[in-house]
Design a protein around this motif. Structure first.
Motif, PDB file in Angstrom:
ATOM      1  N   UNK A  63       4.333   5.981  12.528  1.00  0.00           N
ATOM      2  CA  UNK A  63       3.072   6.701  12.707  1.00  0.00           C
ATOM      3  C   UNK A  63       3.046   7.893  11.758  1.00  0.00           C
ATOM      4  N   UNK A  64       2.064   7.933  10.868  1.00  0.00           N
ATOM      5  CA  UNK A  64       1.862   9.094  10.006  1.00  0.00           C
ATOM      6  C   UNK A  64       1.034  10.123  10.756  1.00  0.00           C
ATOM      7  N   UNK A  65       1.533  11.357  10.801  1.00  0.00           N
ATOM      8  CA  UNK A  65       0.852  12.443  11.507  1.00  0.00           C
ATOM      9  C   UNK A  65       0.524  13.529  10.495  1.00  0.00           C
ATOM     10  N   UNK A  66      -0.731  13.876  10.414  1.00  0.00           N
ATOM     11  CA  UNK A  66      -1.175  14.884   9.449  1.00  0.00           C
ATOM     12  C   UNK A  66      -1.063  16.272  10.086  1.00  0.00           C
ATOM     13  N   UNK A  67      -0.119  17.069   9.578  1.00  0.00           N
ATOM     14  CA  UNK A  67       0.080  18.429  10.091  1.00  0.00           C
ATOM     15  C   UNK A  67      -0.524  19.494   9.195  1.00  0.00           C
ATOM     16  N   UNK A  68      -0.636  19.211   7.888  1.00  0.00           N
ATOM     17  CA  UNK A  68      -1.107  20.261   6.982  1.00  0.00           C
ATOM     18  C   UNK A  68      -0.057  21.345   6.840  1.00  0.00           C
TER      19      UNK A  68
ATOM     20  N   UNK B 290       1.922  15.401   5.495  1.00  0.00           N
ATOM     21  CA  UNK B 290       2.204  14.420   6.529  1.00  0.00           C
ATOM     22  C   UNK B 290       3.648  14.512   7.008  1.00  0.00           C
ATOM     23  N   UNK B 291       3.869  14.118   8.255  1.00  0.00           N
ATOM     24  CA  UNK B 291       5.193  13.776   8.752  1.00  0.00           C
ATOM     25  C   UNK B 291       5.094  12.341   9.261  1.00  0.00           C
ATOM     26  N   UNK B 292       6.251  11.712   9.473  1.00  0.00           N
ATOM     27  CA  UNK B 292       6.274  10.324   9.920  1.00  0.00           C
ATOM     28  C   UNK B 292       7.144  10.211  11.160  1.00  0.00           C
TER      29      UNK B 292
ATOM     30  N   UNK C 113       0.834  -1.211   0.000  1.00  0.00           N
ATOM     31  CA  UNK C 113       0.000   0.000   0.000  1.00  0.00           C
ATOM     32  C   UNK C 113       0.864   1.254   0.000  1.00  0.00           C
ATOM     33  N   UNK C 114       0.301   2.344  -0.498  1.00  0.00           N
ATOM     34  CA  UNK C 114       0.967   3.638  -0.443  1.00  0.00           C
ATOM     35  C   UNK C 114      -0.001   4.620   0.214  1.00  0.00           C
ATOM     36  N   UNK C 115       0.426   5.203   1.323  1.00  0.00           N
ATOM     37  CA  UNK C 115      -0.420   6.082   2.118  1.00  0.00           C
ATOM     38  C   UNK C 115      -0.244   7.523   1.658  1.00  0.00           C
ATOM     39  N   UNK C 116      -1.357   8.170   1.318  1.00  0.00           N
ATOM     40  CA  UNK C 116      -1.365   9.588   0.976  1.00  0.00           C
ATOM     41  C   UNK C 116      -2.559  10.236   1.677  1.00  0.00           C
ATOM     42  N   UNK C 117      -2.469  11.535   1.918  1.00  0.00           N
ATOM     43  CA  UNK C 117      -3.555  12.230   2.608  1.00  0.00           C
ATOM     44  C   UNK C 117      -4.794  12.315   1.723  1.00  0.00           C
ATOM     45  N   UNK C 118      -5.956  12.070   2.325  1.00  0.00           N
ATOM     46  CA  UNK C 118      -7.214  12.136   1.568  1.00  0.00           C
ATOM     47  C   UNK C 118      -7.415  13.515   0.950  1.00  0.00           C
ATOM     48  N   UNK C 119      -7.032  14.570   1.696  1.00  0.00           N
ATOM     49  CA  UNK C 119      -7.229  15.932   1.195  1.00  0.00           C
ATOM     50  C   UNK C 119      -6.442  16.196  -0.091  1.00  0.00           C
TER      51      UNK C 119
ATOM     52  N   UNK D 270      -5.813  12.294  11.916  1.00  0.00           N
ATOM     53  CA  UNK D 270      -4.607  13.040  12.280  1.00  0.00           C
ATOM     54  C   UNK D 270      -3.448  12.089  12.530  1.00  0.00           C
ATOM     55  N   UNK D 271      -3.737  10.915  13.079  1.00  0.00           N
ATOM     56  CA  UNK D 271      -2.708   9.933  13.416  1.00  0.00           C
ATOM     57  C   UNK D 271      -3.069   8.592  12.807  1.00  0.00           C
ATOM     58  N   UNK D 272      -2.140   8.002  12.044  1.00  0.00           N
ATOM     59  CA  UNK D 272      -2.415   6.731  11.375  1.00  0.00           C
ATOM     60  C   UNK D 272      -1.248   5.786  11.574  1.00  0.00           C
TER      61      UNK D 272
END
Length: 309
Positions: free
Chosen positions: A182-187, A194-196, A148-154, A172-174
């Motif tokens: 842990x992927x953290x959505x900062x915007x 994302x940051x990891x 899988x490849x994780x990308x932000x829905x937005x 926010x946290x995945x």
């Protein structure tokens, strides 16, 4: 994660067009049908003075190669960068975790040598991409490694093709597939940037842009005598557009800090080679940098200036 992997067929996509400025792949080989790149037409990127131009994976494989470098302070990390520099010039990180390897961010060039080298290191359990400037050939990477490849829905509208391999990050946290990452959505830079976080290491791409002052070594040349970093120097900048130097506003910085302050980290790893900071006080330096930017944007009295690490 249960999904049916899509086939990786290099011959079918070798001549698909790739933007030379940002490295994004488009699902067409028809040069008459593609005159522009929507990534580069956005104010967060740019079209070079020479104009929009395209190449292909087949062409890149003849002129470029990927270099693998073990990160000395932590051999679980392997840096992957294309030489000579192509497009934006970002690096990817292969992070070896107890639950499998995670690739942080993506570079355009994918070839047999790269695939063989990554397979030797244990393959990939997952790919996580910080933001659309580094989407590049991510679908081909995910297909090649059946992950899988994780990308932000937005940020999904910035992709150039759909794939069952894409996992849209909505929280926010995945957790990344039981790897401990842990992927953290900062915007900020993009709505879904994302940051990891993995084992005290924060992989920041350019969501937090590492500055030259942040990388400074404060010693007297020729003597090796150490001294403290001079006061008032930032370590990071926070920009909506990096190449066009458009900053984020103070309210956005405050929102990002409200998320990031909940996590502990002692090192940061930026988007480009050499942008690594090993410092137990680096989290404090993030807040200090945000407050320096806030001050010089004229918001000395903003409530954010009273935040503490």
């Amino acid at each position: 994660m249960a999904f049916t992997p899509e086939p990786y067929n290099h011959s079918a996509i070798a001549d698909w067009l790739i933007c030379k400025a940002c490295g994004t792949q488009f699902p067409t080989s028809d040069r008459s049908a593609l005159g522009t790149c929507h990534i580069c037409d956005d104010p967060r990127q740019y079209v070079p003075p020479s104009g929009q131009a395209f190449t292909t994976l087949a062409e890149l494989q003849q002129t470029h190669r990927n270099e693998f470098t073990t990160y000395a302070p932590d051999p679980r990390l392997t840096l992957i960068a294309t030489t000579p520099k192509f497009a934006i010039g970002e690096r990817a990180f292969l992070i070896r975790t107890p639950g499998g390897n995670v690739l942080w961010d993506c570079i355009t060039l994918l070839d047999e040598e790269t695939m063989a080298r990554i397979d030797e290191l244990g393959g990939l359990k997952a790919i996580v991409i910080s933001h659309p400037h580094f989407y590049t050939t991510h679908v081909q990477w995910a297909r090649a490694f059946k992950c899988p490849v994780y990308i932000a829905a937005e940020d999904k509208p910035w992709t150039t093709m759909d794939s069952k391999h894409q996992v849209l990050v909505t929280e926010t946290e995945t957790d990344i597939g039981g790897t401990g990452a842990l992927a953290i959505k900062l915007g900020g830079h993009f709505p879904g940037s994302l940051v990891l976080l993995f084992d005290g290491r924060l992989f920041i791409a350019d969501t937090l842009l590492t500055t030259p002052a942040g990388l400074g070594r404060w010693h007297v040349d020729g003597t090796g005598e150490a001294r403290q970093k001079p006061p008032g120097l930032n370590t990071f900048s926070f920009l909506w557009s990096i190449p066009n130097a458009i900053p984020l506003g103070v309210d956005e910085l405050a929102r990002m800090w409200a998320i990031l302050k909940a996590y502990g980290f002692e090192a940061t790893h930026g988007a480009f080679l050499g942008m690594d900071i090993e410092d137990g006080l680096v989290k404090q330096r993030v807040l200090e940098s945000m407050q320096i930017q806030t001050r010089y944007m004229g918001h000395e009295q903003h409530a954010f200036m009273r935040e503490t690490p």
